[in-house]
Design a protein around this motif. Sequence first.
Motif, PDB file in Angstrom:
ATOM      1  N   HIS A   9      24.743  28.429  55.350  1.00 37.18           N
ATOM      2  CA  HIS A   9      23.433  28.317  54.552  1.00 37.18           C
ATOM      3  C   HIS A   9      22.353  28.742  55.503  1.00 37.18           C
ATOM      4  O   HIS A   9      22.436  28.311  56.785  1.00 37.18           O
ATOM      5  N   ALA A  10      21.334  28.895  55.029  1.00 36.49           N
ATOM      6  CA  ALA A  10      20.127  29.315  55.856  1.00 36.49           C
ATOM      7  C   ALA A  10      19.562  27.833  56.521  1.00 36.49           C
ATOM      8  O   ALA A  10      19.902  27.069  55.930  1.00 36.49           O
ATOM      9  N   VAL A  11      19.070  27.940  57.677  1.00 39.37           N
ATOM     10  CA  VAL A  11      18.842  26.777  58.496  1.00 39.37           C
ATOM     11  C   VAL A  11      17.870  25.874  57.324  1.00 39.37           C
ATOM     12  O   VAL A  11      17.974  24.659  57.244  1.00 39.37           O
ATOM     13  N   ALA A  12      16.926  26.333  56.916  1.00 39.91           N
ATOM     14  CA  ALA A  12      16.060  25.804  55.692  1.00 39.91           C
ATOM     15  C   ALA A  12      16.921  24.969  54.810  1.00 39.91           C
ATOM     16  O   ALA A  12      16.555  23.738  54.406  1.00 39.91           O
ATOM     17  N   HIS A  13      17.949  25.533  54.423  1.00 40.97           N
ATOM     18  CA  HIS A  13      18.460  24.930  53.312  1.00 40.97           C
ATOM     19  C   HIS A  13      19.564  23.984  53.921  1.00 40.97           C
ATOM     20  O   HIS A  13      19.611  22.857  53.191  1.00 40.97           O
ATOM     21  N   ASP A  14      19.978  24.201  54.952  1.00 40.82           N
ATOM     22  CA  ASP A  14      20.886  23.211  55.610  1.00 40.82           C
ATOM     23  C   ASP A  14      19.987  21.770  55.790  1.00 40.82           C
ATOM     24  O   ASP A  14      20.463  20.610  55.502  1.00 40.82           O
ATOM     25  N   ASP A  15      18.817  22.002  56.294  1.00 42.43           N
ATOM     26  CA  ASP A  15      18.041  20.931  56.534  1.00 42.43           C
ATOM     27  C   ASP A  15      17.641  20.158  55.224  1.00 42.43           C
ATOM     28  O   ASP A  15      17.657  18.741  55.309  1.00 42.43           O
ATOM     29  N   GLN A  73      19.752  36.646  60.095  1.00 38.65           N
ATOM     30  CA  GLN A  73      19.162  35.257  59.684  1.00 38.65           C
ATOM     31  C   GLN A  73      19.747  34.055  60.458  1.00 38.65           C
ATOM     32  O   GLN A  73      20.921  34.021  60.694  1.00 38.65           O
ATOM     33  N   ARG A  74      19.012  32.991  60.758  1.00 38.47           N
ATOM     34  CA  ARG A  74      19.732  31.856  61.363  1.00 38.47           C
ATOM     35  C   ARG A  74      20.220  31.075  60.451  1.00 38.47           C
ATOM     36  O   ARG A  74      19.898  30.669  59.536  1.00 38.47           O
ATOM     37  N   ARG A  75      21.612  30.813  60.822  1.00 40.02           N
ATOM     38  CA  ARG A  75      22.363  29.888  60.218  1.00 40.02           C
ATOM     39  C   ARG A  75      23.074  28.671  61.150  1.00 40.02           C
ATOM     40  O   ARG A  75      22.971  28.837  62.445  1.00 40.02           O
ATOM     41  N   LYS A  76      23.453  27.625  60.692  1.00 41.99           N
ATOM     42  CA  LYS A  76      24.142  26.677  61.392  1.00 41.99           C
ATOM     43  C   LYS A  76      25.568  26.856  61.121  1.00 41.99           C
ATOM     44  O   LYS A  76      26.157  26.697  60.250  1.00 41.99           O
TER      45      LYS A  76
END
Length: 499
Positions: free
Chosen positions: A418-424, A347-350
């Motif tokens: 965190h997942a990219v969606a949650h980071d955003d 999964q992509r993360r930042k």
Amino acid sequence: MINTTLPPAADNVSSVLESEIESVAPPHRARGGLPYSIISTLFALVDSAIIVGSGVAAGAAYQLAFTGSPQDIEVYAGLGLVACVTYALGGYHLGIYRLHHLLQRHRDYTRVLTSWCFAVLALTVVLFLFKVGAEVSRGSVLGLALLGGVSLIGWRRTATRGLHSAVVGGVIRGRRALLIGTPDELARLTRRDLLVSFGAEEIERVTLSATPAGSGAPTISASRHPEIDRAFERSRAVPLDEVLLAMPWSDGDGLDLVRQSSRMSPLPVRLLPDRAVSAVLGNDDATARQSFTVEIQRAPLSALERAAKRLMDVGVATAFSVILAPLMLVIAAAVRADSPGPIIFRQRRKGFNGREFVVFKFRTMTVLEDGTSIAQARRRDPRVTRLGRLLRRTSIDELPQLFNVLRGEMSIVGPRPHAVAHDDEYGKIIANYAFRHHVKPGMTGWAQVHGYRGETAQLHLMEKRVALDLWYINNWTIALDCRIIFRTIFELLRRPNAY
């Protein structure tokens, strides 16, 4: 609009050297050559060798002339050591090892001779105070004074010419910097000025459009906030060491906008003296100008601290990878047998500086979500497999992240990614959330050992997690990392919050 073209040549070139640099040295040259930071050290080492060598040579020559054979050479080497220490102390006080002074040939010779006279005087005082003057001939001391002075001036003259050519040819490199500023302030900053005065090498410059004020310098309005954000986003695409700001100091609102945008970058941010401040200090006084830079944002960790943390990460991750390899092989086989799908979930993360990477985990769900909307796992979540419940409860599903650590994408200890969606999502509603990306994300962290693991269904839980992460960043030490690692082991034995 943002202009990322190469910097224009200065309208008024103050020296031949400066014009040569602007026309010869390419802005995006290779990163070979000597770092700016070690130039003064190299000059000091060579000066020390010359002084010690002069002491030995003067003593040996005197002994040969009057006794026919050199004797007690180590004594004269000791005299040279005393002289080089006092010379270095006086020299650093007078600034003879600063790059801009090294390029000012005649005035630099005056500083060199002044420092050398101070060293000889100090040596004479030492000989008198320790009552060893009778054991050391006055002729050898006089020879050291003459030979050392001539040698230092001769070496400095040759080295200055070589340094001049090195600066012109781009052999000396400074800290890689992104230069952001208004057109008027940027126009007066040349590559030579940045290198010599501030130790920075311009990799790219971003021009912010400014609105003309009724009087005084142009200002940056609040409508330019997205423009400033895009400027700082450039620091993710280009390998940099710092961000330099060339803006009017009187533009308080514009500086506040820049300060807000700088949160997304972990790089140190410095404000350079503007046109008005430089006029007061004097354009030729590089020392004063450098001392008047303002630190808008400091780097969370120094280069030495980052190296120590990385060394610890590699050591711990390697040890755990070897020790836990049999367990991970058994878990991999169990995941494959438990439910259809891949063994490893990606999964992509930042991570550091907001750069995306792919995190590795043992698959614990029947879905492989990695889109713009990802639902957090909840108690009795039907997406979690039977084996996945055990793996998530014990955090064993995180073990493949040891390879993320070895790859340099994560750290053993740090804010959990965190997942990219949650980071955003959280980046828009939680103040200072972007500060979490000022260090590498970790397998465990300060928030996790305080019980903030797993689901954060309510906003205040994520706010508390972020606050603990920021405390960790601001108070990091190796000892704190070790403490968190040991506390993590005991935290896993308590009732978990991961489903």
